[in-house]
Enzyme design. Sequence first.
Site, PDB file in Angstrom:
ATOM      1  N   HIS A 151      95.105  34.618  61.214  1.00  0.00           N
ATOM      2  CA  HIS A 151      95.806  33.231  61.589  1.00  0.00           C
ATOM      3  C   HIS A 151      97.361  33.714  61.556  1.00  0.00           C
ATOM      4  CE1 HIS A 151      96.907  29.054  60.976  1.00  0.00           C
ATOM      5  NE2 HIS A 151      97.956  29.326  60.682  1.00  0.00           N
ATOM      6  N   GLU A 152      97.828  34.380  60.486  1.00  0.00           N
ATOM      7  CA  GLU A 152      99.202  34.784  60.617  1.00  0.00           C
ATOM      8  C   GLU A 152      99.548  35.811  61.837  1.00  0.00           C
ATOM      9  OE1 GLU A 152     101.145  33.148  58.873  1.00  0.00           O
ATOM     10  OE2 GLU A 152      99.576  32.397  57.611  1.00  0.00           O
ATOM     11  N   HIS A 167     100.188  33.585  64.753  1.00  0.00           N
ATOM     12  CA  HIS A 167     101.397  33.080  64.880  1.00  0.00           C
ATOM     13  C   HIS A 167     102.210  34.103  65.691  1.00  0.00           C
ATOM     14  CE1 HIS A 167     101.102  29.280  63.160  1.00  0.00           C
ATOM     15  NE2 HIS A 167     100.716  29.621  61.953  1.00  0.00           N
ATOM     16  N   GLU A 193      99.360  25.099  64.705  1.00  0.00           N
ATOM     17  CA  GLU A 193      98.613  25.285  63.579  1.00  0.00           C
ATOM     18  C   GLU A 193      96.956  25.512  64.114  1.00  0.00           C
ATOM     19  OE1 GLU A 193      99.178  26.724  60.533  1.00  0.00           O
ATOM     20  OE2 GLU A 193     100.997  26.318  61.337  1.00  0.00           O
TER      21      GLU A 193
END
Lengths: 187, 465
Positions: free
Chosen positions: B148-149, B152, B232
């Site tokens: 997930h990071e 980003h 997100e």
Amino acid sequence: MTFLVIFLVVIVVCALTLFVMYNKLVGLRNIVRNSWSQIDVQLKRRFDLIPNLVETAKGYMKHESETFIKVTEARAQAMSAISKGDVKEVGAAAANLDSALAKMMLTFENYPELKANQNFLALQEELTSTENKVAFARQAYNDAVMGYNNAVEMFPTNMVAAMFSFKQSDFFEIEDKAEKQAPKVTF
Amino acid sequence: MWELIRINKRKSLFVLILMFILMVSLSGTIGAGFYSFDWVKGMLWGALIGILLWAIQSAVAYFAGDDIVLHFNMAVVVTPESYPQLYNIVEEMKIAAGLAVMPEIYIIESTGMNAFATGIRPEKTAICVTRGLVENLDRDELQGVIAHEMSHILNRDVLFMTFAGVMLGTITMLSNIMLRGTVFANSGNRRSRKKGGFSGGHPVMILIILLFAIVAPVLARIFYFTISKKREYLADASAARLTRYPIGLASALQKIAKHSSVDFVSKITAPMFIVNPQFAGADEDSVFSGSTHPPVYKRIAILTQLQHGGKVSLENYQKLYEKELSTSGLFSKTTLESDKSEAVRAESTGKFTESRTDVADVILANTGFKIVTCECGLKIKLPPSDLRMKVVCPRCRKEVSVSGQSTAATENGGDELVFRRKNKNSWESFPCQCGKFTFQLSPLFRGTYAVCKRCKTKVRIEYPE
């Protein structure tokens, strides 16, 4: 005069589009090549790990020499496949090594002292991670190949591809036969 | 592969541009208000000053933002030697994402569970996790969080959200100036009024300006939180795509949701956390709640369904996302929430048809997992911490007994004590037979036995369906 200007403008626009398309194809092909070298790197890393793991485990497991021999053989086979650089062959060899390793991991289960060994645990984490890295590198490679092959096949980039003989790349696939060999685990 | 991300980026960019227009027109209006005798000139100057303010703040954030955040929190760099598993996982995700540069990894001494990414410039990025996160998540879950990071970073979200955040700040500041300016102008003496201020304009004009000053920051907030929530979901989708194992992230989110608060949050970094640390446990459904993150249960619902569908593509995520957000009115929040834990377990047990699953099972078994196969063919994997002897199959609802050491325990007791829980989702207490001890069962307790601390009697705990 005006005709000449229009003619020139058309030529320039055509040339520019050609440049852009050509560069796009080259860029995509380079991504494919780079992804392939990633797989190479990770597979080689795994080859270096295996002897260490086998050495550590051997001390504890006297009666499993057959398993070790199989792993060592599969490793040698995969290494020679990599040096040839054929995508399909590497895929088959890697699948062989996968199943041999998985069998070895299964036998570890019967040796509790082995699992208590710190050194072994560290090696096991390394092996798990390297397996993952190989899988992810393969995934990234296949994604890159898909992007590149799409560009080679689809209009209008396919014309440029044909002009400069850009060829489609092979996907890194694990053969069906090898897939079936993967151990079925029942508990 | 990244086509959908590009489309989404365009949409976010559109909102960002709207925000920019809002900012410029607000500063322009202020300019026009102050120089009402030559309002065109005033408007131009106002707009210019507004853009300048934003540009300066953005530049500061661009060049110093990451370092400030990391140094302020005493983050420690992770090396392959200090946290081998964490380092390996990040490297795995870097390979999957095809990033050229390996992000730096930092760890923060905090028992809270959270993670964030920084890195406005692609050549210098970092992923930061708390110690609590590393200690409480298993490998698959940690992988989901890191993915997930990494998404980003891949989507350049840090850059995006920094610019948007600075813009929001500028708009809020401008509207403050404007409101105060009007108040001062009206309460000041005549001499100062002649020099300028808002006195020159028509009363209706002043009213419009005032209204604008009040509405603009609210609008900007809505824009900002819309972008933030979108990014997100997007990062979740890419994470699922990277790991091909959405359930890992889903179960991590579930764990993090309850313990996400950390004591080092700033407004700029809040959107970068995997779960918003400022709103730990709060309801965050609407844009008005001021949360930068979508509600966790929705994210989990989408991810689990994605796993269920068997195909981890961004399109599938998109479909589920649309479905989830439009049907959200059908289900009450509580039903979704209560459904959640069951759903996650159901998914972690299979459906994921790839040869890798078998190999993964072997590795799981090596790490102490128990794997049982139900009559219906579903494989149920229990972590070492799960001590139940019987589990209910999530697919066919039949009870399956877990073979292994725990079955031995059942056989020894003919007249064992049994306590049947009435509600497993709330605290319950009951006295022991020795009368000296009171058992207290937390809502999270799922063990088969509780042991009296005084007389060491074992009491079996049963659960209602």
